[in-house]
Design a protein around this motif. Structure first.
Motif, short mmCIF file in Angstrom:
data_model
loop_
_atom_site.label_atom_id
_atom_site.label_comp_id
_atom_site.label_asym_id
_atom_site.label_seq_id
_atom_site.Cartn_x
_atom_site.Cartn_y
_atom_site.Cartn_z
N LEU A 268 46.01 65.39 73.02
CA LEU A 268 45.27 65.33 74.27
C LEU A 268 43.80 65.12 73.96
N CYS A 269 43.36 63.90 73.91
CA CYS A 269 41.96 63.59 73.59
C CYS A 269 41.09 63.95 74.78
N TYR A 270 40.21 64.93 74.60
CA TYR A 270 39.47 65.41 75.74
C TYR A 270 38.35 64.48 76.15
N THR A 271 38.18 63.33 75.46
CA THR A 271 37.22 62.35 75.95
C THR A 271 37.68 61.77 77.27
N GLY A 272 38.97 61.87 77.58
CA GLY A 272 39.47 61.34 78.85
C GLY A 272 39.49 62.38 79.95
N ILE A 273 38.98 63.59 79.68
CA ILE A 273 39.03 64.65 80.68
C ILE A 273 38.13 64.32 81.87
N SER A 274 37.04 63.63 81.64
CA SER A 274 36.03 63.45 82.68
C SER A 274 36.56 62.74 83.90
N LEU A 275 37.51 61.81 83.74
CA LEU A 275 37.98 61.05 84.90
C LEU A 275 39.25 61.64 85.52
N PRO A 276 40.38 61.73 84.79
CA PRO A 276 41.62 62.13 85.45
C PRO A 276 41.66 63.59 85.89
N LEU A 277 40.90 64.47 85.23
CA LEU A 277 41.03 65.89 85.55
C LEU A 277 39.99 66.38 86.55
N ILE A 278 39.05 65.54 86.96
CA ILE A 278 38.03 66.01 87.88
C ILE A 278 38.62 66.49 89.20
N PRO A 279 39.57 65.77 89.85
CA PRO A 279 40.16 66.31 91.09
C PRO A 279 40.86 67.65 90.87
N PHE A 280 41.56 67.80 89.72
CA PHE A 280 42.20 69.08 89.42
C PHE A 280 41.16 70.18 89.25
N LEU A 281 40.07 69.87 88.53
CA LEU A 281 39.02 70.85 88.31
C LEU A 281 38.44 71.34 89.62
N LEU A 282 38.15 70.41 90.53
CA LEU A 282 37.56 70.77 91.81
C LEU A 282 38.51 71.64 92.63
N SER A 283 39.80 71.30 92.63
CA SER A 283 40.78 72.06 93.40
C SER A 283 40.90 73.49 92.90
N VAL A 284 41.09 73.65 91.59
CA VAL A 284 41.24 74.98 91.01
C VAL A 284 39.95 75.77 91.10
N GLN A 285 38.82 75.12 90.83
CA GLN A 285 37.54 75.81 90.86
C GLN A 285 37.23 76.32 92.27
N THR A 286 37.65 75.58 93.30
CA THR A 286 37.45 76.02 94.68
C THR A 286 38.22 77.31 94.96
N CYS A 287 39.44 77.38 94.48
CA CYS A 287 40.26 78.59 94.69
C CYS A 287 39.65 79.79 93.98
N ILE A 288 39.20 79.60 92.75
CA ILE A 288 38.61 80.70 92.00
C ILE A 288 37.29 81.13 92.64
N ALA A 289 36.48 80.16 93.09
CA ALA A 289 35.20 80.48 93.72
C ALA A 289 35.41 81.30 95.00
N TYR A 290 36.45 80.97 95.75
CA TYR A 290 36.75 81.76 96.95
C TYR A 290 37.05 83.21 96.59
N ASN A 291 37.88 83.41 95.57
CA ASN A 291 38.19 84.78 95.13
C ASN A 291 36.96 85.48 94.59
N GLN A 292 36.07 84.75 93.93
CA GLN A 292 34.86 85.37 93.42
C GLN A 292 34.01 85.94 94.55
N ARG A 293 33.89 85.21 95.65
CA ARG A 293 33.11 85.71 96.79
C ARG A 293 33.74 86.98 97.35
N VAL A 294 35.07 87.01 97.41
CA VAL A 294 35.76 88.21 97.89
C VAL A 294 35.51 89.38 96.95
#
Length: 655
Positions: free
Chosen positions: A509-535
């Motif tokens: 898994l060459c992480y040089t390709g992380i910047s494009l395909p994983l950005i939507p996943f990052l945003l989705s998961v990060q949003t869920c964690i950020a919500y819990n952090q506020r709680v």
């Protein structure tokens, strides 16, 4: 009737309670709740505008403030509350009386430049003052009969009682009789109970030397007529609880003794006098990761396994015993981590640990581990009903003691995974377990949004670790964005050809390709964690400086929901989840992430060490932690840890 003597119980608060800090804002008024009599700290320094040298404080009549750590500015005699703005200064605030309306009280901080008499630079906080009553439990307490050698709940048909051995730690109830001779020829005493199916009262029929004690009141015996009474006598009874508080049982049990005339207990008019005593059943209490370890339980032993060697090394370093559970014939090896939570229960006279077991398999007939424990351990098995819900005590987390919104939680708060995220309707899970935890009434459960995870386990994105500073702990949160920024930094430094999980399987898994395909996943998961952090920040009273972001990536996939039968998107960890660490005091057993190697060193491990080791923690990265054991799951679920109980006495909590 005399209940057991309640020990002297002055309200015990830890000597160093964390003081809540109110943060001012120049942009818009903040709001806060201030309990009457509680001192709060107002931060007037951190957000002070640059170039301003002094400040004034002003409050409504219901509030009293005090300024410390600075000097009074005598240059403006017409402003008696102007102080120099110094890094050491602090403002404390205390509510005197409750507010008449929501947020009707206030504190204003006005900042001034040098020589300035008037200023429009004002920070305001609107405050609601509330009156909180501190009411510790003062009555008698009884333990639940849940010893590992006993059946839970106990067999109601077993009514014999060995008062020579079993009575040492059971609460006593004494009837003191003082009456004329022959009084009980025409009168009688009857004992009734509010919950006869939840307790057993042991007594004897006729006074003698070492009389045999039998169950005189309990299941199928709603009342007891006291016989063979003398005119001068102290009649002794023993009391035990049959179950912990639950959805249909508050844990409060009342015993009523009625004096009746003409020996007719069916005639309510014959009641001459009635007295009552109320017992409280000792609750089950869960223990936080930050408490010192005592014993580690492992369900699987694999020879020549780095994981086992590390666990053995940990147990020696942490000075706690390592115990291997006998193999279960009908349970997966992950049962100790998934289906069991280890807590404790106690009265002023006795404390013992209690294993809370919600087995996923029905009709658990042969279970040898329960019989291998020491006799002074408790074990509660709550078998499944005919439904699709799987209660998972291993999916729970509990915070260290915290103060939030003016309320002190000396035993922490239990964190439960739930589907309570705005805009989504997720079916409730863990209904029986949730009801049980709420009923204990000492660790106010907090429900977090975890339905976005494959297993719904809050431990997949958070945990607590001890820290050697004033706070005493840190909250660790999984952070895909931190991981992405780390990889991006390594890429810009010329290490773009390194791979993730290179040592685990053949997939590069060459992480040089992380910047494009994983950005939507990052945003989705990060949003869920950020919500819990506020709680968590709002409900545990923690701030940004109490949180450490652990680099962790997740992958998203479609699965079929077992309840709705619809395809849903869920997240699982991309590389071994470092939040599934084993906390043994200052020693952390962290799943080896198999991140990109930079100059022969895993950059993810190096980052985590830089975050945790300054807190006095030792990071040990364990191989063979990832879920490559077929249906056995990650090695994290092979273990559970018994820890030292909290020192705080639960009966001093507001109830």
């Amino acid at each position: 009737m005399d209940p057991p003597q309640s020990p002297s119980r002055e309200p015990e608060r830890p000597t160093e309670q964390p003081m809540k800090t109110l943060v001012m804002s120049l942009e818009q008024p903040n709001t806060a709740v201030c309990p009457v009599g509680i001192t709060l700290l107002v931060d007037v320094v951190s957000f002070a505008p640059e170039g301003y040298k002094t400040f004034e404080a002003l409050t409504s009549e219901s509030l009293l403030y005090n300024v410390e750590g600075t000097k009074f500015n005598f240059a403006f005699s017409g402003h008696p509350s102007r102080w120099y703005l110094q890094p050491s200064c602090s403002v404390t605030l205390k509510a005197l009386v409750p507010s008449s309306m929501m947020f009707s009280d206030w504190i204003k901080i006005t900042y001034f430049k040098s020589g300035e008499e008037h200023s429009n630079c004002v920070a305001t906080m609107n405050i609601t003052c509330v009156s909180s009553v501190y009411s510790p439990w003062q009555g008698p307490i009884m333990l639940v009969n849940c010893g590992c050698r006993n059946q839970y709940p106990p067999n109601p048909h077993e009514d014999m009682f060995d008062n020579r051995g079993n009575s040492v730690h059971l609460p006593k109830m004494v009837l003191k009789i003082q009456s004329p001779l022959g009084f009980f020829n025409t009168h009688q005493l009857v004992i009734n109970c509010s919950h006869p199916d939840r307790v057993r009262l042991f007594g004897f029929e006729r006074p003698c030397i070492n009389p045999p004690y039998r169950m005189v009141l309990g299941p199928n015996r709603p009342f007891h007529v006291v016989t063979h009474l003398k005119n001068q006598e102290n009649r002794l009874f023993y009391v035990e609880a049959l179950s912990f508080p639950d959805a249909d049982f508050s844990g409060l049990v009342s015993f009523t003794v009625s004096l009746l005339e003409n020996s007719n207990n069916d005639n309510s008019e014959s009641t001459i006098h009635r007295i009552e005593v109320i017992f409280r059943v000792a609750p089950w209490i869960m223990i936080a990761n930050t408490q010192p370890p005592v014993e580690i339980y492992v369900t699987r032993y694999i020879r020549e396994c780095n994981f086992m060697e590390t666990i053995i090394r940990y147990s020696c370093a942490a000075q706690c015993h390592l115990a291997f559970c006998p193999p279960g014939e009908t349970r997966l090896d992950t049962w100790i981590g998934n289906e069991v939570a280890i807590g404790y229960t106690y009265t002023p006279e006795q404390l013992f640990h209690v294993f809370l077991d919600f087995p996923w398999k029905k009709e658990l007939r042969r279970f040898v581990f329960k019989n291998c424990l020491m006799p002074n351990f408790g074990y509660v098995i709550r078998e499944r009903e005919d439904d699709d819900h799987l209660d998972a005590p291993g999916f729970l987390e509990v915070s260290p003691p915290v103060t939030a919104n003016g309320i002190f939680y000396p035993l922490g708060r239990i964190l439960i995974g739930d589907g309570g995220f705005p805009r989504e309707k997720i079916p409730e899970v863990n209904i029986k377990l949730r009801s049980f935890l709420y009923a204990q009434n000492v660790q106010d459960p907090l429900e977090l949004f975890s339905a976005w995870l494959l297993e719904g386990n809050v431990k997949e994105f958070l945990t607590f670790v001890p820290a050697n500073d004033r706070k005493g702990f840190r909250l660790l949160l999984a952070s895909p964005s931190t991981c992405y920024e780390l990889f991006k930094l390594q890429q810009t430094q010329g290490h773009g050809n390194a791979s993730v999980l290179d040592s685990v399987d053949q997939t590069m898994l060459c992480y040089t390709g992380i910047s494009l395909p994983l950005i939507p996943f990052l945003l989705s998961v990060q949003t869920c964690i950020a919500y819990n952090q506020r709680v968590l920040e709002a409900e545990l009273g923690i701030s940004e400086r109490d949180i450490i972001y652990i680099p962790q990536l997740f992958r998203l996939g479609w699965i079929q929901d077992p309840i709705t039968q619809k395809e849903v998107l869920r997240a699982g960890h991309l590389f071994p989840n470092m939040l599934n660490m084993i906390v043994l005091g200052s020693h952390l057993g962290i799943p080896k992430p198999y991140g990109p190697l930079v100059h022969g060193v895993c950059c993810v491990e190096k980052k985590v060490q830089s975050l945790l080791e300054p807190l006095g923690l030792n990071c040990h990265f364990i191989g063979e932690f990832f879920g490559h054991q077929g249906d056995q799951g990650d090695a994290y679920y092979w273990i559970n840890v018994r820890r030292k109980p909290f020192s705080y006495k639960w009966w001093n909590i507001i109830i």
